[in-house]
Design a protein around this motif. Structure first.
Motif, PDB file in Angstrom:
ATOM      1  N   LEU A 510      28.292 -57.042 -19.231  1.00 25.84           N
ATOM      2  CA  LEU A 510      28.067 -58.052 -20.621  1.00 25.84           C
ATOM      3  C   LEU A 510      29.026 -57.157 -20.845  1.00 25.84           C
ATOM      4  N   GLU A 538      26.041 -53.272 -20.547  1.00 24.36           N
ATOM      5  CA  GLU A 538      25.951 -54.174 -21.350  1.00 24.36           C
ATOM      6  C   GLU A 538      26.132 -53.664 -22.938  1.00 24.36           C
ATOM      7  N   SER A 556      22.269 -50.631 -21.705  1.00 26.56           N
ATOM      8  CA  SER A 556      22.307 -51.628 -22.135  1.00 26.56           C
ATOM      9  C   SER A 556      22.280 -50.361 -23.810  1.00 26.56           C
ATOM     10  N   TYR A 608      24.235 -65.830 -18.516  1.00 29.62           N
ATOM     11  CA  TYR A 608      25.384 -64.718 -19.007  1.00 29.62           C
ATOM     12  C   TYR A 608      26.113 -64.954 -20.565  1.00 29.62           C
ATOM     13  N   HIS A 611      24.804 -65.440 -23.355  1.00 33.41           N
ATOM     14  CA  HIS A 611      24.267 -63.985 -23.414  1.00 33.41           C
ATOM     15  C   HIS A 611      22.562 -64.303 -24.001  1.00 33.41           C
ATOM     16  N   ARG A 615      15.365 -57.956 -20.309  1.00 30.64           N
ATOM     17  CA  ARG A 615      16.283 -56.174 -20.326  1.00 30.64           C
ATOM     18  C   ARG A 615      14.901 -55.466 -20.102  1.00 30.64           C
TER      19      ARG A 615
END
Length: 694
Positions: A510, A538, A556, A608, A611, A615
């Motif tokens: 992402l 991400e 991330s 997704y 968003h 996590r």
């Protein structure tokens, strides 16, 4: 026209009570008043074709002609057009390909940036967007497309965010503040007007001031049965009503004083885009379109791309028409997919008149010259309602007074926004065989499809493998664009496989980048250099003054600035107004390695495209006000949150016992400008950046 309200015995009963003077109950009186108000709006708006009666006559004419579908590219002998010309053909249009003629494309984009103070922005947001099935999770109320939560914000917020990115680019190059006036066409469908107004108020009009917005509401029109043209009714005095298509926007804009409002803001032209298209402002498409339109004083321009075979989207065409006086008319226009049969294009992208080239997609991304449009919109004729069609291919679903749902073949009179171009043809004494597009008042530019159009028009069902026109498909196009952007920055990224892979296991990563990092890719690419993004990572960057040098991301990384492009100050009217370049957040990463567990990709409730993900760990940097963050020659592991207060700079380096964190106040003299910034300079047709330390 009320006599048309007889789709049920219940509807007839209401009419009989009027005819015989019976007393109406309170609910019926309320419904009758609402009906009369609605009919009054239709009568007033459609005055140029005879009001309510003219509306119904046009519906019946179109319904009649739909039973006589010709299979050639010539108009049906029953249409007005055939009475005005001897010959009509359509051809695939030619124009500038932005992906191939890159030097000219860059120059055109610079014209667009330079001309931004001459431009307004127009959003047709009045559609009902039934295919999205969007519902407020708290109230159960149906919502319009503009409220779809996409990539962390509503679609309308995404439009303004893209616009502010272009304004920030103009500021960085020319040092001048530019606030573009935005005209938004709404409707009462699904409380569209109220929702959009409420969102703007809740977000303080995006720091642009309420005076920079004009919301104007389109009337709803009666839906009719495809079988006999009668109005569909839910109960006495309550016809099924829908928005009359985005093509009503021009006449409505004239009626509501929108053209004058733009002129009061010294605007000459405007760009137009639809809310469901989330990639329309990618790279230089919009800027080049507007730049060419302004530079060459065109009346209307289309942004187009390759069409997906079988897609429910219109096509752009070059119209060639020989008039009865022997002269020839040429112009670029659009044909809706519902009208393909009439032109012999049904069943595929090629016409049956021997033309083998594909017609490009109509994307509803336009550049318009405001005085030219106003001249047509004020004509008090059918010309002000372009491309009138009756699309009965989609079922109309409604509920009767007993709570029963009905799905019937039907439609309503719709106008098509882009067919206003039919009024801007150029006339020549003889037939033109080649190169006529260069001389026309209309023009077209092309780019790769995912840099022009990718729409969120319908929600994908779990069992549906098709991603076309879904938020999921649009997300993949955003990620493919991110790959194309960053892979040219000496960065390693995972390949994005086919759509079927996404359906099976989601995206490979992402990446969400604020458009103010560019929006021109050649600008964004100068802010990124080296490093890698591992599969399953991400990256979210919500800061414009940003520098990435040799960063390796495995997990991330989320960087969010409170002031992305500037800070707000209160004007004389007490409204918060965004001041570009003032007290921005800033972030520099150099020789940094980020390692954490990142997104839980096996979590079944991840959405997704919203968003909205779970996590395990993340590195999150939050910049308040003009806060700054720098990391140099360091590895940052695990779950970390660095929150920097307004007026401070945090620097992270390696220390003997791990991370060394320094937090120091900014010097008073650099509070507004920051300790560093990107300086933008024009070099030929390009924009070059250099870091300035202050």
């Amino acid at each position: 026209m009320i006599e048309g309200l007889h789709s049920s015995d219940n509807g007839n009963r209401g009419l009989d009570k009027i005819n015989y003077g019976e007393n109406l109950n309170d609910e019926e009186i309320k419904d009758l008043k609402k009906l009369l108000k609605s009919l009054g709006e239709v009568e007033e708006f459609y005055d140029c074709i005879g009001g309510v009666i003219g509306y119904q006559i046009m519906v019946l004419e179109l319904l009649f002609h739909s039973t006589f579908k010709k299979q050639t590219t010539n108009w049906s002998q029953h249409t007005k057009e055939s009475m005005e010309c001897q010959f009509l053909e359509i051809h695939p249009p030619s124009g500038l390909d932005l992906s191939k003629n890159t030097e000219y494309a860059s120059q055109a984009a610079l014209w667009g940036i330079e001309g931004l103070p001459d431009l307004g922005e127009i959003y047709p947001l009045g559609g009902s967007a039934d295919r999205l099935g969007l519902v407020d999770p708290d109230t159960g109320e149906c919502l319009p497309a503009a409220m779809l939560p996409y990539c962390g914000r509503t679609l309308l917020e995404g439009l303004i965010r893209d616009l502010q990115a272009r304004e920030f680019l103009h500021f960085k190059i020319y040092g001048k503040q530019c606030i573009t006036p935005v005209a938004i066409m709404t409707s009462s469908a699904k409380n569209n007007h109220e929702h959009i107004t409420s969102l703007c108020e809740r977000l303080s009009w995006f720091g642009r001031g309420q005076s920079s917005f004009q919301l104007f509401e389109q009337p709803l029109v009666p839906a009719v049965s495809a079988e006999d043209g009668q109005w569909l009714v839910t109960k006495p005095f309550a016809p099924v009503c829908k928005p009359g298509g985005h093509g009503v926007i021009w006449k409505l804009a004239y009626d509501k004083g929108i053209f004058k409002w733009f002129y009061d803001h010294d605007k000459k032209g405007a760009t137009v885009r639809q809310v469901s298209n989330v990639v329309a402002a990618t790279d230089l498409t919009l800027l080049a379109l507007a730049g060419i339109g302004l530079r060459h004083k065109k009346k209307l321009g289309f942004a187009s791309c390759k069409r997906i075979s079988g897609a429910t989207e219109g096509i752009n065409v070059l119209i060639e028409k020989k008039n009865l006086d022997g002269q020839w008319d040429y112009g670029l226009s659009c044909i809706e997919y519902t009208e393909f049969d009439k032109f012999g294009i049904a069943g595929g992208p090629c016409s049956t008149n021997g033309l083998q080239a594909e017609f490009p997609a109509n994307t509803n991304i336009l550049y318009v010259d405001l005085p030219s449009l106003e001249l047509v919109a004020s004509s008090n004729s059918e010309k002000s309602l372009p491309g009138m069609v009756l699309n009965t291919k989609k079922p109309i679903v409604y509920m009767d007074p007993y709570g029963n749902y009905h799905s019937v073949s039907g439609g309503r009179l719709e106008c098509t926004m882009q067919n206003i171009a039919d009024n801007f043809t150029n006339t020549y004494p003889s037939r033109c065989y080649k190169g006529v597009e260069d001389k026309l008042d209309t023009f077209i530019v092309y780019n790769e499809r995912r840099r022009v159009t990718s729409s969120s028009k319908r929600i994908r069902r779990h069992s549906d493998n098709s991603l076309h026109q879904t938020p999921d498909g649009a997300l993949l196009d955003i990620l493919r664009n991110a790959y194309d952007l960053l892979s040219h920055c000496d960065m390693e990224l995972p390949q994005i496989e086919g759509n079927d892979k996404y359906v099976e296991s989601g995206p490979p990563f992402l990446i969400f980048l604020h458009p103010a990092l560019g929006p021109l890719w050649e600008v964004t690419r100068q802010k990124f250099n080296g490093g890698s993004i591992s599969k399953g990572s991400e990256l979210q960057i919500e800061v414009a003054e940003f520098s990435w040098r040799n960063v390796q991301l495995d997990g991330s990384l989320i960087i969010i600035a409170e002031n992305v492009t500037g800070s707000t100050s209160i004007d004389s009217n007490g409204e918060p107004i965004l001041q570009y370049g003032n007290r921005c957040g800033r972030c520099r990463l150099q020789h940094v390695k980020v390692v954490n567990r990142g997104i839980n990709w096996s979590f079944g409730d991840n959405i997704y495209w919203k968003h909205d993900v779970q996590r395990f760990e993340a590195l999150k940097v939050i910049l308040h006000g003009n806060a700054e963050f720098e990391a140099d020659n360091v590895t940052i592991q695990g779950n970390q949150i660095f929150e920097i207060p307004d007026g401070y700079k945090m620097k992270i380096t390696s220390g003997d016992s791990g991370l060394q964190v320094q937090l120091n106040p900014l010097e008073p003299k650099i509070m507004d400008s920051g300790s560093w910034h990107w300086n933008y300079k024009i070099h030929g047709p390009h924009v070059q950046l250099e870091v300035v330390e202050t």
